[in-house]
Design a protein around this motif. Structure first.
Motif, PDB file in Angstrom:
ATOM      1  N   PHE A 266       0.812  -1.208   0.000  1.00 16.48           N
ATOM      2  CA  PHE A 266       0.000   0.000   0.000  1.00 16.48           C
ATOM      3  C   PHE A 266       0.854   1.270   0.000  1.00 16.48           C
ATOM      4  O   PHE A 266       0.345   2.356  -0.252  1.00 16.48           O
ATOM      5  CB  PHE A 266      -0.968  -0.018   1.174  1.00 16.48           C
ATOM      6  CG  PHE A 266      -2.004  -1.086   1.040  1.00 16.48           C
ATOM      7  CD1 PHE A 266      -3.125  -0.892   0.260  1.00 16.48           C
ATOM      8  CD2 PHE A 266      -1.835  -2.317   1.652  1.00 16.48           C
ATOM      9  CE1 PHE A 266      -4.073  -1.894   0.092  1.00 16.48           C
ATOM     10  CE2 PHE A 266      -2.769  -3.335   1.498  1.00 16.48           C
ATOM     11  CZ  PHE A 266      -3.887  -3.118   0.708  1.00 16.48           C
ATOM     12  N   ALA A 267       2.153   1.122   0.256  1.00 16.62           N
ATOM     13  CA  ALA A 267       3.049   2.278   0.196  1.00 16.62           C
ATOM     14  C   ALA A 267       3.117   2.849  -1.215  1.00 16.62           C
ATOM     15  O   ALA A 267       3.490   4.008  -1.400  1.00 16.62           O
ATOM     16  CB  ALA A 267       4.445   1.901   0.688  1.00 16.62           C
TER      17      ALA A 267
ATOM     18  N   VAL B 150       9.281  -3.872  -2.830  1.00 17.77           N
ATOM     19  CA  VAL B 150       9.023  -2.887  -1.778  1.00 17.77           C
ATOM     20  C   VAL B 150      10.300  -2.077  -1.583  1.00 17.77           C
ATOM     21  O   VAL B 150      11.338  -2.627  -1.185  1.00 17.77           O
ATOM     22  CB  VAL B 150       8.622  -3.582  -0.460  1.00 17.77           C
ATOM     23  CG1 VAL B 150       8.457  -2.569   0.652  1.00 17.77           C
ATOM     24  CG2 VAL B 150       7.340  -4.387  -0.656  1.00 17.77           C
ATOM     25  N   PRO B 151      10.283  -0.782  -1.885  1.00 18.18           N
ATOM     26  CA  PRO B 151      11.506   0.009  -1.826  1.00 18.18           C
ATOM     27  C   PRO B 151      12.255  -0.073  -0.499  1.00 18.18           C
ATOM     28  O   PRO B 151      13.492  -0.114  -0.480  1.00 18.18           O
ATOM     29  CB  PRO B 151      11.015   1.439  -2.092  1.00 18.18           C
ATOM     30  CG  PRO B 151       9.809   1.243  -2.961  1.00 18.18           C
ATOM     31  CD  PRO B 151       9.153  -0.003  -2.448  1.00 18.18           C
TER      32      PRO B 151
ATOM     33  N   ALA C 209      16.107  -1.159  -0.112  1.00 17.58           N
ATOM     34  CA  ALA C 209      17.080  -0.285   0.544  1.00 17.58           C
ATOM     35  C   ALA C 209      17.773  -0.991   1.704  1.00 17.58           C
ATOM     36  O   ALA C 209      18.977  -0.813   1.940  1.00 17.58           O
ATOM     37  CB  ALA C 209      16.384   0.985   1.043  1.00 17.58           C
ATOM     38  N   THR C 210      17.029  -1.814   2.431  1.00 20.92           N
ATOM     39  CA  THR C 210      17.607  -2.558   3.558  1.00 20.92           C
ATOM     40  C   THR C 210      18.747  -3.444   3.088  1.00 20.92           C
ATOM     41  O   THR C 210      19.847  -3.430   3.673  1.00 20.92           O
ATOM     42  CB  THR C 210      16.524  -3.414   4.239  1.00 20.92           C
ATOM     43  OG1 THR C 210      15.552  -2.544   4.824  1.00 20.92           O
ATOM     44  CG2 THR C 210      17.116  -4.309   5.316  1.00 20.92           C
ATOM     45  N   PHE C 211      18.518  -4.206   2.039  1.00 22.56           N
ATOM     46  CA  PHE C 211      19.551  -5.150   1.603  1.00 22.56           C
ATOM     47  C   PHE C 211      20.672  -4.479   0.822  1.00 22.56           C
ATOM     48  O   PHE C 211      21.803  -4.977   0.808  1.00 22.56           O
ATOM     49  CB  PHE C 211      18.905  -6.307   0.849  1.00 22.56           C
ATOM     50  CG  PHE C 211      18.221  -7.261   1.790  1.00 22.56           C
ATOM     51  CD1 PHE C 211      18.966  -8.118   2.582  1.00 22.56           C
ATOM     52  CD2 PHE C 211      16.841  -7.259   1.935  1.00 22.56           C
ATOM     53  CE1 PHE C 211      18.354  -8.964   3.494  1.00 22.56           C
ATOM     54  CE2 PHE C 211      16.230  -8.103   2.843  1.00 22.56           C
ATOM     55  CZ  PHE C 211      16.989  -8.962   3.625  1.00 22.56           C
ATOM     56  N   GLU C 212      20.389  -3.360   0.196  1.00 20.43           N
ATOM     57  CA  GLU C 212      21.483  -2.583  -0.388  1.00 20.43           C
ATOM     58  C   GLU C 212      22.417  -2.104   0.718  1.00 20.43           C
ATOM     59  O   GLU C 212      23.647  -2.190   0.599  1.00 20.43           O
ATOM     60  CB  GLU C 212      20.919  -1.379  -1.159  1.00 20.43           C
ATOM     61  CG  GLU C 212      20.307  -1.747  -2.491  1.00 20.43           C
ATOM     62  CD  GLU C 212      19.685  -0.552  -3.196  1.00 20.43           C
ATOM     63  OE1 GLU C 212      19.436  -0.655  -4.410  1.00 20.43           O
ATOM     64  OE2 GLU C 212      19.433   0.487  -2.537  1.00 20.43           O
ATOM     65  N   THR C 213      21.835  -1.637   1.818  1.00 18.62           N
ATOM     66  CA  THR C 213      22.625  -1.161   2.954  1.00 18.62           C
ATOM     67  C   THR C 213      23.442  -2.289   3.576  1.00 18.62           C
ATOM     68  O   THR C 213      24.561  -2.070   4.064  1.00 18.62           O
ATOM     69  CB  THR C 213      21.697  -0.528   4.010  1.00 18.62           C
ATOM     70  OG1 THR C 213      20.998   0.565   3.410  1.00 18.62           O
ATOM     71  CG2 THR C 213      22.474  -0.018   5.209  1.00 18.62           C
TER      72      THR C 213
END
Length: 332
Positions: free
Chosen positions: A93-94, A172-173, A177-181
């Motif tokens: 829903f984001a 889900v962005p 982003a979590t796994f890129e970090t």
């Protein structure tokens, strides 16, 4: 946009025509999980309660395993009336309202109980109310689960162990982003494509709750599992607002009460199966690494920048209200 959903609907509707002919109302429910998954079994309880409680006036038809298309397409189907209900992860829903990203930020909750305290309180009710702007009615929350990492490269004990691992994530962005970090190579992919992508080596790994890893048999094509517990995820059952408004007050209450009862039934299933699923994965030959609280904290510390980044994405007010609710539920 809706070709797949419309075609799938045309194929599957014929199976329920006989029963539907005797029911005044049909509620078609789509979701992406396998029939063995606890959420699907909870929906069978929902179906049973609604049909019995309406004396057969309502026919609930459940279509699992993405028969109605990917999650976003199912949400759009409910918005346009192709489908009455869908059970997507809340994070989808984001795409319409950035505030929903806050629910599944990495390491947001120290326990599942705290997460549900927030979801069942004023903060969660506020989120449910927000989807009415999208032509939907939120019916509460169902557990998706605590997400953990599996892969075919190496055991993951520290963030450094994820370096370069090509890992399937949801589209889900915040998850990307979590796994890129964390140094991985996140690869968003529709859920129905994951098993074959793992089998063919298109991706190295994926991340999901134990119940999905077992119900989808991902353990057959993975060597390592680490209990990273990086995200606690939930489904948000939604029903078409025009359709829901067309129901009698009695039937509206029946639908809400039946979903709440299905949630309780699901909690019983999850509590009885978690340990068993971990052993099932081990028995399949997967090397299981159960992380300590200290090891998980290293991942939490590494992803703090993602949580702070999403304060801007979510909106300062929505983010701060959610974090305050988490703190209150945590007793801090």
């Amino acid at each position: 946009m809706f070709k797949k959903s419309t075609l799938a609907l045309g194929v599957v509707m014929s199976a329920g025509l006989t029963f539907a002919a005797s029911a005044e109302t049909v509620i078609k429910v789509g979701h992406g999980a396998a029939e063995a998954f606890h959420m699907h079994r909870a929906l069978l309880k929902f179906e049973e309660l609604v049909e019995a409680g309406s004396n057969g006036e309502i026919d609930v038809q459940i279509f699992p395993s993405s028969q109605m298309g990917p999650d976003r397409e199912m949400i759009e189907g409910v918005q346009t009336g192709v489908l009455e209900m869908a059970i997507p992860p809340s994070s989808f829903f984001a795409g319409w309202d950035p505030a929903f990203a806050v629910i599944e930020l990495p390491y947001m909750y120290s326990s599942k109980d705290i997460a549900f305290d927030v979801l069942d309180g004023d903060a969660g009710d506020g989120m449910l109310a927000r989807v009415e702007n999208q032509g939907l009615v939120g019916l509460g929350w169902l557990e998706l689960g605590v997400r953990n990492v599996t892969n075919n490269v190496r055991p993951v004990a520290t963030p450094a162990d994820l370096e370069g691992v090509k890992l399937r994530t949801m589209k889900v962005p915040a998850h990307v982003a979590t796994f890129e970090t964390l140094g991985a190579n996140p690869t968003p992919m529709n859920f129905g494509e994951v098993y074959s992508a793992l089998q063919q080596g298109v991706i190295d790994g994926q991340e999901n709750p134990l119940a999905i890893i077992t119900s989808q048999r991902f353990y057959e094509v993975q060597k390592y599992l680490s209990t990273t517990g990086h995200v606690f995820a939930v489904y948000m059952p939604v029903i078409s607002k025009p359709f829901f408004d067309s129901l009698s007050a009695e039937h509206q209450k029946l639908v809400r009460d039946s979903m709440a009862a299905a949630r309780e039934y699901q909690a019983e299933l999850v509590a009885s199966e978690d340990a068993e699923q971990l052993e099932q994965i081990r028995a399949a030959g997967v090397e299981v690494l159960e992380l300590t609280a200290e090891q998980r904290q290293a991942f939490a510390d590494k992803t703090e920048s993602v949580r702070l980044q999403y304060r801007d994405e979510v909106g300062a007010e929505a983010y701060d209200d959610w974090v305050a609710a988490v703190s209150a539920a945590s007793g801090s």
